[in-house]
Design a protein around this motif. Structure first.
Motif, PDB file in Angstrom:
ATOM      1  N   LEU A 269       0.800  -1.219   0.000  1.00  0.00           N
ATOM      2  CA  LEU A 269       0.000   0.000   0.000  1.00  0.00           C
ATOM      3  C   LEU A 269       0.839   1.279   0.000  1.00  0.00           C
ATOM      4  CD1 LEU A 269      -2.594  -1.079   2.727  1.00  0.00           C
ATOM      5  CD2 LEU A 269      -2.925  -1.083   0.250  1.00  0.00           C
ATOM      6  N   ALA A 270       2.147   1.149   0.054  1.00  0.00           N
ATOM      7  CA  ALA A 270       3.000   2.321   0.231  1.00  0.00           C
ATOM      8  C   ALA A 270       2.909   3.303  -0.932  1.00  0.00           C
ATOM      9  CB  ALA A 270       4.447   1.887   0.439  1.00  0.00           C
ATOM     10  N   GLU A 271       2.776   2.793  -2.148  1.00  0.00           N
ATOM     11  CA  GLU A 271       2.777   3.671  -3.314  1.00  0.00           C
ATOM     12  C   GLU A 271       1.533   4.557  -3.383  1.00  0.00           C
ATOM     13  OE1 GLU A 271       5.171   4.037  -5.973  1.00  0.00           O
ATOM     14  OE2 GLU A 271       6.308   3.203  -4.292  1.00  0.00           O
ATOM     15  N   ASN A 272       0.428   4.056  -2.882  1.00  0.00           N
ATOM     16  CA  ASN A 272      -0.821   4.803  -3.036  1.00  0.00           C
ATOM     17  C   ASN A 272      -1.391   5.288  -1.708  1.00  0.00           C
ATOM     18  OD1 ASN A 272      -2.731   5.980  -4.759  1.00  0.00           O
ATOM     19  ND2 ASN A 272      -4.190   4.319  -4.408  1.00  0.00           N
ATOM     20  N   THR A 273      -0.536   5.425  -0.706  1.00  0.00           N
ATOM     21  CA  THR A 273      -0.970   5.983   0.576  1.00  0.00           C
ATOM     22  C   THR A 273      -0.351   7.360   0.749  1.00  0.00           C
ATOM     23  OG1 THR A 273      -1.185   3.802   1.617  1.00  0.00           O
ATOM     24  CG2 THR A 273      -0.972   5.698   3.075  1.00  0.00           C
ATOM     25  N   LEU A 274      -1.196   8.350   0.918  1.00  0.00           N
ATOM     26  CA  LEU A 274      -0.730   9.710   1.184  1.00  0.00           C
ATOM     27  C   LEU A 274      -0.371   9.812   2.658  1.00  0.00           C
ATOM     28  CD1 LEU A 274      -0.342  12.759   0.583  1.00  0.00           C
ATOM     29  CD2 LEU A 274      -2.812  13.034   0.960  1.00  0.00           C
ATOM     30  N   ALA A 318       4.492  16.144   2.740  1.00  0.00           N
ATOM     31  CA  ALA A 318       3.477  15.332   2.047  1.00  0.00           C
ATOM     32  C   ALA A 318       4.197  14.314   1.177  1.00  0.00           C
ATOM     33  CB  ALA A 318       2.573  16.218   1.207  1.00  0.00           C
ATOM     34  N   TYR A 319       3.907  13.042   1.409  1.00  0.00           N
ATOM     35  CA  TYR A 319       4.567  11.961   0.662  1.00  0.00           C
ATOM     36  C   TYR A 319       3.503  11.050   0.076  1.00  0.00           C
ATOM     37  CZ  TYR A 319       7.535   7.901  -0.273  1.00  0.00           C
ATOM     38  OH  TYR A 319       8.195   6.842  -0.878  1.00  0.00           O
ATOM     39  N   TRP A 320       3.563  10.860  -1.246  1.00  0.00           N
ATOM     40  CA  TRP A 320       2.537  10.078  -1.936  1.00  0.00           C
ATOM     41  C   TRP A 320       3.087   9.699  -3.311  1.00  0.00           C
ATOM     42  CZ3 TRP A 320      -2.662  12.578  -3.885  1.00  0.00           C
ATOM     43  CH2 TRP A 320      -3.524  11.573  -4.319  1.00  0.00           C
ATOM     44  N   PRO A 321       3.808   8.588  -3.424  1.00  0.00           N
ATOM     45  CA  PRO A 321       4.499   8.244  -4.669  1.00  0.00           C
ATOM     46  C   PRO A 321       3.594   8.230  -5.895  1.00  0.00           C
ATOM     47  CG  PRO A 321       5.275   6.849  -2.894  1.00  0.00           C
ATOM     48  CD  PRO A 321       4.133   7.631  -2.346  1.00  0.00           C
TER      49      PRO A 321
END
Length: 452
Positions: A269-274, A318-321
């Motif tokens: 879920l890391a890529e699409n979790t803000l 803010a981090y959200w790949p």
């Protein structure tokens, strides 16, 4: 996911200039996302700042404008949110998200209209009374509104550190979430707020050898009384090495953020979790902490309880790949009251007739900067001192007034980030404009009139 530190200063992350200790996880998030350099907390103390974050309103229009310590539940119980105060949790719950509030709440005790389960959270774990959050080894927490003992912390024992408890709960919530159900976690740590206690492991020992001793003795600060928890409640514990404890708290929280990120990666879920990270106000000087020791406010003037920049300008990452395609450092003027409209925008949630003081940051986060709205001004008021204080940020100008109808101090931040030279005499038209905002930006409130 929104992660909130407690009393972390603008200069307490190495990505914001800290040189005495390092925060590699948050630095990585900043480098891969957006690091905001002009982001402001809702207030310069806990409760009104958190309410501003949760409801999208500044302290001129918010229901909770201060740390209200005179309620029936005693010191730290706070004025609860009302049924008509829309929250981040309610917005996302209504949009189909499973929601959790973990850590320090401070916006309503159990049984009140402001407890987490009544404000949009499916699950809650942590401390509701914000003064009780002064204890880094709480003997109890509230789990879905029920007070529950923490086994390792009974009888004065220090077995379970608050940051560890809250991190484990956040990881458990993430791990147990259904694959097809979006979730929101509001994770509010109690570090690096005093009391200055932290596990005396290798991390603490390393800093104890690196920084000088500056012993703090219980009873020289803090204190207070709670009808529920008794006299002496809130007094910070003694600490021989408060500088080491402060550094260790910040670095340990950074390590905990890494653990949460790894839990997201394990679920794919890391890529699409803000992930949003910030602090509720500037650095404190309590329990033996000395903000100047680590330049915790960076180049800014002031600290917690000040409306100068050091009390209200905070780190914001803010981090959200998958969403933030172009990592950046942003000087966009933003605030806590922007978060609710941002979340609503990203979740495609309709706020109905609910009005906020914020502007959605969704265009900036998603790269559509040409459509990013800008604030005409930002406003704060603060009432804990002998007189009410007010502040306005408008463009390049910052105004501070220490008492209603008193003189307005004016600072030109591009030339004077440390607010050292009051230039009000040279710019009477700007001062007049700031006075108009200070008069017109607020609504009347029976509990918080402007004290002369």
């Amino acid at each position: 996911m929104y992660i909130l530190a407690d009393d972390l200063g603008y200069g307490d992350l190495s990505s914001y200039g800290q040189t005495h200790f390092q925060t590699p996880t948050l630095d990585e998030l900043a480098a891969g996302g957006i690091r905001f350099t002009q982001h402001y907390a809702g207030s310069t103390v806990c409760a009104p700042s958190r309410v501003s974050l949760m409801t999208g309103r500044h302290t001129g229009t918010s229901y909770v404008r201060g740390n209200y310590e005179t309620g029936p539940r005693g010191f730290g119980a706070e004025l609860p949110l009302r049924p008509d105060d829309l929250t981040l949790g309610e917005v996302l719950q209504g949009a189909g998200y499973r929601t959790a509030a973990i850590g320090k709440w401070g916006m309503g005790m159990d049984g009140t209209t402001g407890e987490p389960l009544k404000k949009g959270f499916d699950y809650s774990y942590g401390v509701l009374n914000q003064a009780y959050a002064h204890y880094q080894y709480p003997d109890s927490v509230y789990v879905n509104g029920r007070r529950t003992a923490v086994p390792g912390n009974q009888g004065g024992a220090r077995g379970a550190f608050s940051g560890d408890l809250y991190t484990e709960e956040a990881i458990r919530f993430i791990t147990n979430s259904a694959d097809d159900e979006p979730f929101f976690v509001y994770l509010a740590y109690t570090t690096p707020h005093a009391e200055m206690l932290v596990p005396e492991d290798s991390l603490f020992q390393r800093f104890a050898g690196q920084f000088e001793k500056s012993p703090f003795t219980k009873g020289t600060q803090g204190g207070g009384y709670s009808a529920e928890y008794g006299p002496g409640y809130g007094a910070y514990a003694s600490q021989e090495h408060p500088f080491a404890a402060y550094a260790s708290m910040v670095v340990r929280m950074d390590r905990d953020v890494r653990r949460i990120r790894e839990a997201l990666e394990a679920r794919g879920l890391a890529e699409n979790t803000l992930i949003l990270f910030s602090s509720d106000n500037g650095p404190h000087a309590e329990g033996g902490a000395v903000p100047e020791r680590f330049a915790s406010a960076g180049p800014l003037r002031g600290q917690k309880r000040d409306l100068y920049e050091g009390g209200i300008r905070v780190p914001f990452i803010a981090y959200w790949p998958r969403g933030i395609r172009q990592p950046a450092v942003s000087d966009h003027l933003s605030s806590f009251w922007d978060i609710l409209p941002t979340v609503a925008d990203l979740a495609d949630a309709d706020l109905g007739d609910y009005s906020t003081d914020g502007l959605s940051l969704a265009p900036l986060l998603t790269g559509d900067t040409s459509n990013q709205q800008k604030h005409d001004f930002l406003y704060w008021e603060f009432h804990e001192r002998e007189s009410s204080n007010q502040a306005v940020r408008k463009g390049e100008w910052k105004a501070v007034r220490m008492k209603p109808e008193g003189p307005v101090e004016l600072y030109h931040l591009p030339d004077d980030l440390g607010e050292s030279e009051d230039v009000s005499a040279q710019h009477p038209a700007v001062v007049a404009e700031m006075e108009d905002i200070m008069r017109e930006a607020r609504t009347l409130h029976p509990l918080w009139p402007l004290k002369p």
